[in-house]
Design an enzyme around this catalytic site. Structure first.
Site, PDB file in Angstrom:
ATOM      1  CG  ASN A   1      14.506 -28.312   0.901  1.00 16.66           C
ATOM      2  OD1 ASN A   1      14.559 -28.552  -0.293  1.00 16.66           O
ATOM      3  ND2 ASN A   1      13.828 -29.070   1.755  1.00 16.66           N
ATOM      4  CG  HIS A   2      15.535 -25.635  -4.431  1.00 19.43           C
ATOM      5  ND1 HIS A   2      15.939 -24.481  -5.044  1.00 19.43           N
ATOM      6  CD2 HIS A   2      16.550 -26.512  -4.606  1.00 19.43           C
ATOM      7  CE1 HIS A   2      17.137 -24.655  -5.579  1.00 19.43           C
ATOM      8  NE2 HIS A   2      17.533 -25.887  -5.330  1.00 19.43           N
ATOM      9  N   GLY A   3      12.071 -24.019  -2.188  1.00 19.89           N
ATOM     10  CA  GLY A   3      10.632 -23.996  -2.050  1.00 19.89           C
ATOM     11  C   GLY A   3       9.985 -24.930  -3.062  1.00 19.89           C
TER      12      GLY A   3
END
Length: 532
Positions: A109-111
């Site tokens: 996932n991305h921040g």
């Protein structure tokens, strides 16, 4: 390009020597480029984009054409990644996992911090874990951090954002449970369901007198032969007779049943103590429940209490609020909800004597204390999960919102909570369940279903499964046990007859039963406020 790129399951039985050499050459090239640990019988299409840091493949695994595989992937034996599937991040597959075409397992996932663009955010990865014997259909998306249990099935197009239990069948966006894979499928058409209900009702009706006679000693009703005498057994007998025979029990005479029940009421408190109890009756336990069952049994017999329920009529506004605030909603939501049921029913009974009571105070407290997040009163605990909260919700709403014909707050959130409870394997599924647990799910679903059709298909799937289980559990000449496999008695019979009606009515087929609850489980409000 060959047929094996898109139909790799054919490779091991139909590949020529030339095909096998080409595949071995491709695997050798992969090993030179990535950390590949593959069993002897695997297939990786040359058209697949395999750029994993490490890839482990057990026997009889394949990766089909145009699949996109990156990062750290572990595949047990007999795993399949079909065309155009995406498997990225930290992903571990058990044995016999099927991943449909165009499905994405995204184990990263991305921040999302607001101080920088998303493409500059750090990458995080909790990973995805898939158990053994799992079928994931086409066009599914499984997000980072999800675990899917053994033997689960994920329907095509689902978006899986939360863990999936073992044996669960889930679908939708977000994915929600449809049923347990181990449960027997219900009849496939409404006509089948109606036919089975008609057969059941005819059988129960023909045996009703025998069921009641089995529990009549000559001077009193018992729940079942050998049980201790109780007030409730008389009430259950009245309810069963009304449902199946359309009138009072054949024995004893109606006047004797009326006299027995009315004589039990304590004039000072208006409560009905248990047989043999001494001292002043208190608003708790079976004495509190008798406000419900005795009152409704007397209704069915064409009469009512001799006295108001003074223990409730004497509660002032501040006393009622203090009483409700003092209940243990955190650890005892069922007990708390059952007392609210009694208070609501006592307020209703007292209207017949011209005593209005603190109805508005009760509803004001309930509306301001209902949790917006889950639509109920109380909170789940680590030991029983949602059991006490949902069971308390049934009792509370039966005696208040249902009995007075008022809409429930936050119905969609309540449906979510009830359906969560309905799939807890500790209380539902093969070899589990009792009348209380099933009633405390179907009555809320039925009641909430009058306000919203939210997640209706899931509720109906659950109702069908439990309806089939219930009608098949009738014990000839004895009725139902409280647990479907337990000893039959009047309580179990009364409860399951009402449960079956609620399940059938939720599915739109209750007319096939030829009976309708008119007592404690009556579907109509007992009273409505002006303007409703």
């Amino acid at each position: 390009m060959s047929k094996f790129d898109f139909c790799p399951w054919l490779f091991w039985d139909h590949a020529t020597e030339e095909d096998r050499r080409a595949q071995e050459s491709h695997l050798t090239a992969l090993r030179a480029r990535i950390d590949l640990d593959a069993a002897e019988k695997v297939f990786v299409s040359p058209l697949a984009a395999v750029y994993a840091d490490s890839l482990r493949m057990g026997d009889h695994c394949y990766i089909a054409a145009h699949a996109y595989v990156t990062d750290d992937i572990v595949m047990g034996s007999d795993c399949t990644v079909n065309p155009y599937a995406v498997v990225r991040g930290n992903v571990v597959l058990g044995d016999a996992v099927r991943i449909g075409a165009h499905t994405s397992l995204l184990g990263f996932n991305h921040g999302t911090e607001p101080d920088r663009p998303v493409f500059r955010q750090p990458i995080t990865s909790k990973g995805i874990r898939i158990g053994d014997d799992v079928w994931i259909g086409s066009n599914v998306v499984v997000l980072d951090g999800v675990t899917i249990g053994d033997h689960a099935i994920v329907g095509a197009g689902a978006v899986v954002t939360k863990d999936v239990a073992a044996w669960a069948m889930v679908a939708g966006n977000p994915a929600r449970p449809i049923r347990d894979r181990r449960t027997t499928a219900a009849p496939s058409t409404p006509r089948d369901v109606e036919g089975s209900l008609g057969d059941f009702a005819g059988r129960a009706r023909s045996q009703a007198e025998a069921v009641l006679a089995r529990c009549w000693t000559g001077d009193r009703y018992l729940d079942r032969p050998g049980a201790q005498p109780t007030v409730r057994a008389w009430c259950d007998a009245v309810e069963i007779a009304d449902l199946l025979l359309g009138g009072p029990p054949p024995t004893p005479a109606r006047e004797e049943v009326v006299a027995f029940l009315r004589d039990r009421q304590d004039p000072a408190t208006g409560l009905v103590p248990e047989l043999g109890a001494t001292g002043t009756p208190e608003l708790e336990g079976v004495t509190a429940y008798h406000v419900l069952c005795v009152g409704y049994a007397l209704d069915l017999l064409g009469t009512g209490f001799r006295h108001p329920v003074h223990a409730i009529a004497e509660l002032g506004s501040q006393e009622l609020i203090a009483l409700l605030d003092g209940l243990d909603w955190a650890r005892g939501a069922w007990t708390a909800g059952s007392l609210v049921d009694t208070i609501g029913t006592g307020l209703y009974r007292n209207l017949a004597f011209g005593v209005s009571g603190e109805v508005e105070t009760l509803y004001g407290w309930l509306l301001t204390r209902c949790r917006q997040t889950h639509g109920m009163w109380g909170e789940p605990d680590s030991d029983s999960g949602w059991l006490m909260v949902v069971n308390g919700f049934y009792r509370l709403t039966r005696g208040t919102f249902a009995q007075f014909g008022l809409p429930l707050p936050y119905p969609e959130r309540a449906v979510d909570t009830v359906l969560t409870q309905s799939r807890d394997p500790r209380y539902f599924g093969p070899g589990t369940g009792n009348a209380c647990n099933v009633l405390d799910v179907i009555h809320p679903l039925w009641l909430l279903g009058r306000q919203t059709r939210y997640r209706r298909a899931e509720g109906e799937a659950w109702a069908r499964e439990n309806l089939v289980r219930a009608v098949n559990a009738w014990q000839d000449g004895a009725g139902f046990g409280f647990t479907l496999s337990g000893d039959a008695g009047l309580q179990g019979t009364e409860m399951w007859l009402a449960i079956i009606w609620l399940l059938a009515d939720y599915l739109g087929v209750s007319g096939a039963l030829g009976y309708r609850p008119r007592g404690i489980h009556r579907p109509e409000p007992a009273v409505t406020f002006p303007g409703r």
